[in-house]
Design a protein around this motif. Sequence first.
Motif, PDB file in Angstrom:
ATOM      1  N   GLY A 122       0.815  -1.200  -0.023  1.00  0.00           N
ATOM      2  CA  GLY A 122       0.102  -0.105  -0.066  1.00  0.00           C
ATOM      3  C   GLY A 122       0.782   1.389  -0.097  1.00  0.00           C
ATOM      4  N   SER A 123       0.285   2.534  -0.012  1.00  0.00           N
ATOM      5  CA  SER A 123       1.098   3.568   0.107  1.00  0.00           C
ATOM      6  C   SER A 123       1.614   3.863   1.441  1.00  0.00           C
ATOM      7  CB  SER A 123       0.067   4.733  -0.107  1.00  0.00           C
ATOM      8  OG  SER A 123      -1.118   4.655   0.665  1.00  0.00           O
ATOM      9  N   HIS A 124       1.434   3.276   2.449  1.00  0.00           N
ATOM     10  CA  HIS A 124       1.734   3.465   3.872  1.00  0.00           C
ATOM     11  C   HIS A 124       2.465   2.233   4.474  1.00  0.00           C
ATOM     12  CE1 HIS A 124       1.541   4.820   7.915  1.00  0.00           C
ATOM     13  NE2 HIS A 124       0.615   3.994   8.296  1.00  0.00           N
ATOM     14  N   SER A 125       3.629   2.277   4.230  1.00  0.00           N
ATOM     15  CA  SER A 125       4.672   0.875   4.539  1.00  0.00           C
ATOM     16  C   SER A 125       5.498   1.298   5.954  1.00  0.00           C
ATOM     17  CB  SER A 125       5.626   0.679   3.582  1.00  0.00           C
ATOM     18  OG  SER A 125       4.765   0.406   2.191  1.00  0.00           O
ATOM     19  N   PRO A 126       5.925   0.370   6.801  1.00  0.00           N
ATOM     20  CA  PRO A 126       6.621   0.524   7.618  1.00  0.00           C
ATOM     21  C   PRO A 126       8.057   0.720   7.339  1.00  0.00           C
ATOM     22  CG  PRO A 126       6.041  -1.718   7.776  1.00  0.00           C
ATOM     23  CD  PRO A 126       5.431  -0.995   6.567  1.00  0.00           C
ATOM     24  N   PRO A 127       8.931   1.307   8.155  1.00  0.00           N
ATOM     25  CA  PRO A 127      10.378   1.429   8.168  1.00  0.00           C
ATOM     26  C   PRO A 127      10.778  -0.052   8.763  1.00  0.00           C
ATOM     27  CG  PRO A 127       9.846   3.055   9.597  1.00  0.00           C
ATOM     28  CD  PRO A 127       8.481   2.417   9.115  1.00  0.00           C
ATOM     29  N   PHE A 128      12.053  -0.304   8.708  1.00  0.00           N
ATOM     30  CA  PHE A 128      12.498  -1.465   9.344  1.00  0.00           C
ATOM     31  C   PHE A 128      13.324  -0.661  10.760  1.00  0.00           C
ATOM     32  CE2 PHE A 128      12.218  -3.380   5.119  1.00  0.00           C
ATOM     33  CZ  PHE A 128      11.417  -4.508   5.548  1.00  0.00           C
ATOM     34  N   PRO A 129      13.376  -1.386  11.726  1.00  0.00           N
ATOM     35  CA  PRO A 129      12.719  -2.666  12.188  1.00  0.00           C
ATOM     36  C   PRO A 129      11.329  -2.197  12.621  1.00  0.00           C
ATOM     37  CG  PRO A 129      14.105  -2.020  13.870  1.00  0.00           C
ATOM     38  CD  PRO A 129      14.260  -0.901  12.906  1.00  0.00           C
ATOM     39  N   PHE A 130      10.293  -3.297  12.433  1.00  0.00           N
ATOM     40  CA  PHE A 130       8.909  -3.017  13.085  1.00  0.00           C
ATOM     41  C   PHE A 130       8.478  -4.415  13.742  1.00  0.00           C
ATOM     42  CE2 PHE A 130       8.475  -4.208   8.609  1.00  0.00           C
ATOM     43  CZ  PHE A 130       7.507  -5.352   8.647  1.00  0.00           C
ATOM     44  N   VAL A 131       7.608  -4.421  14.534  1.00  0.00           N
ATOM     45  CA  VAL A 131       7.114  -5.709  15.138  1.00  0.00           C
ATOM     46  C   VAL A 131       5.938  -5.919  14.591  1.00  0.00           C
ATOM     47  CG1 VAL A 131       6.421  -6.503  17.393  1.00  0.00           C
ATOM     48  CG2 VAL A 131       8.139  -5.400  17.359  1.00  0.00           C
ATOM     49  N   ALA A 132       5.827  -7.308  14.054  1.00  0.00           N
ATOM     50  CA  ALA A 132       4.510  -7.593  13.496  1.00  0.00           C
ATOM     51  C   ALA A 132       3.722  -8.783  13.967  1.00  0.00           C
ATOM     52  CB  ALA A 132       4.887  -8.029  11.969  1.00  0.00           C
ATOM     53  N   LEU A 133       2.525  -8.328  14.021  1.00  0.00           N
ATOM     54  CA  LEU A 133       1.478  -9.550  14.511  1.00  0.00           C
ATOM     55  C   LEU A 133       1.034 -10.198  13.366  1.00  0.00           C
ATOM     56  CD1 LEU A 133      -0.133 -11.164  16.627  1.00  0.00           C
ATOM     57  CD2 LEU A 133      -1.945  -9.557  16.400  1.00  0.00           C
ATOM     58  N   LEU A 134       1.131 -11.543  13.268  1.00  0.00           N
ATOM     59  CA  LEU A 134       0.531 -12.320  12.074  1.00  0.00           C
ATOM     60  C   LEU A 134      -0.601 -13.268  12.724  1.00  0.00           C
ATOM     61  CD1 LEU A 134       2.459 -14.181   9.408  1.00  0.00           C
ATOM     62  CD2 LEU A 134       0.036 -15.087  10.345  1.00  0.00           C
ATOM     63  N   ALA A 135      -1.794 -12.979  12.669  1.00  0.00           N
ATOM     64  CA  ALA A 135      -2.997 -13.601  13.176  1.00  0.00           C
ATOM     65  C   ALA A 135      -3.873 -14.282  11.851  1.00  0.00           C
ATOM     66  CB  ALA A 135      -3.868 -12.795  13.918  1.00  0.00           C
ATOM     67  N   SER A 136      -3.797 -15.446  11.727  1.00  0.00           N
ATOM     68  CA  SER A 136      -4.813 -16.061  10.707  1.00  0.00           C
ATOM     69  C   SER A 136      -5.444 -17.304  10.958  1.00  0.00           C
ATOM     70  CB  SER A 136      -3.702 -16.303   9.480  1.00  0.00           C
ATOM     71  OG  SER A 136      -2.605 -17.540   9.724  1.00  0.00           O
ATOM     72  N   GLY A 137      -5.663 -18.118  10.037  1.00  0.00           N
ATOM     73  CA  GLY A 137      -6.444 -19.376  10.630  1.00  0.00           C
ATOM     74  C   GLY A 137      -5.654 -20.468  11.093  1.00  0.00           C
ATOM     75  N   GLY A 138      -4.230 -20.422  10.733  1.00  0.00           N
ATOM     76  CA  GLY A 138      -3.498 -21.554  11.099  1.00  0.00           C
ATOM     77  C   GLY A 138      -2.207 -21.135  11.909  1.00  0.00           C
ATOM     78  N   HIS A 139      -2.120 -19.683  12.046  1.00  0.00           N
ATOM     79  CA  HIS A 139      -1.122 -18.958  12.830  1.00  0.00           C
ATOM     80  C   HIS A 139      -1.310 -17.854  13.607  1.00  0.00           C
ATOM     81  CE1 HIS A 139       0.735 -21.602   9.784  1.00  0.00           C
ATOM     82  NE2 HIS A 139       1.874 -21.856  10.553  1.00  0.00           N
ATOM     83  N   THR A 140      -0.844 -17.830  14.860  1.00  0.00           N
ATOM     84  CA  THR A 140      -0.740 -16.440  15.608  1.00  0.00           C
ATOM     85  C   THR A 140       0.667 -16.423  16.209  1.00  0.00           C
ATOM     86  OG1 THR A 140      -3.112 -16.751  15.862  1.00  0.00           O
ATOM     87  CG2 THR A 140      -2.035 -15.104  17.225  1.00  0.00           C
TER      88      THR A 140
END
Length: 335
Positions: A122-140
């Motif tokens: 998208g137009s709004h991307s994070p600089p490194f480093p960043f902390v990400a939460l990945l929440a899906s049907g198989g992983h969190t």
Amino acid sequence: MIVLGIESSCDETAAAVVEDGTRILSSVVASQVAVHHPYGGVVPELASRKHIEAIVPVVEQAIADSGVGPHRIEGVAVTQGPGLVGALLVGFSFAKAYAHARGLPWVGVNHLEGHMNSVFLGSHSPPFPFVALLASGGHTSLYHVTSHIQYEQMGQTLDDAAGEAFDKVSKMLGLGYPGGGIIDKMAADGDPEKITFPRAFLNKTSFDFSFSGIKTAVKRYIMTHEDTYYRQIPDIAAGFQEAVVEVLTTKLIRAAGTRDCEHIALVGGVAANSRLRGRLNETAIQEGMQVYIPAIELCGDNAAMVAAVGYHYLKAGVRAGLGDDVFSRVPRITG
Ligand code: KG4
Ligand code: ZN
């Protein structure tokens, strides 16, 4: 570099054409929800068969929509795992054959790394480093991300994934599959404070998650209110959603705090949740943090995110070979 991305790890057949890992030229997602709906969950055998039917038309559509001819495609990226083996094999074998037939470099990527890179589309991307939460049907899981292809896992779920909890609660309430979007809508008409469910924070310093307790608590509530619960479905949905959202938000903010990171990202199917998006944005403002969340259509499985991460591997010179195969579970860092 223009990359064709292909995704078939679960119940979406997807293809996309993406330039330089950021600019989406086309993105086609053929969902199998209608096929699996009567069974209340994904049936692996049916998923593979549907992928076989869909893969060629979906890729053709993605190339047609991109506005660039097939001769302009410079590389192919495909999900190698984790996921359903039979489903993965369809996309992976197709990509292998397509790349070889056209003499293009190709690479197999980790689906989870794809989700992590969806914030760059998208137009709004994070600089490194960043902390990400990945929440899906198989992983969190929580990650400290230092480059497009380098990250450290800070924590993960010890039992159910967040999306899985949404799906199971929806099923218990008789609302159908997939449950995330349904609970999200239902909760909008409910009061999140009327029925409260337990929040599993584990210990204060842990970045692991546990969602099996809340699932059991909802089940117990339904059983002990057998004759009346159906009148309280919006309140149950809202109470459940609020508890999950509170845990996810708190842990993400806390994890970023321990790394002195002002930039946080939310990715994966559950990132489509309206309450989670809203609460994370509110909390981040209070904490002076910047939030990055992909557009709704890029939260669920798609091939644009696969092309996005694949671009960085291809640029780094990583190549898949004819002998490479898919992997079902062990999340492996490609390259
Ligand atoms: O990332 P994804 O499309 O596939 C996997 O890699 O698992 O995530 C699918 C999960 C499902 O469990 C679905 O119920 C959940 O994301 N989900 C949501 C919402 N939309 C999808 N969960 C909560 N709220 C939503 N609006
Ligand atoms: Zn996914």
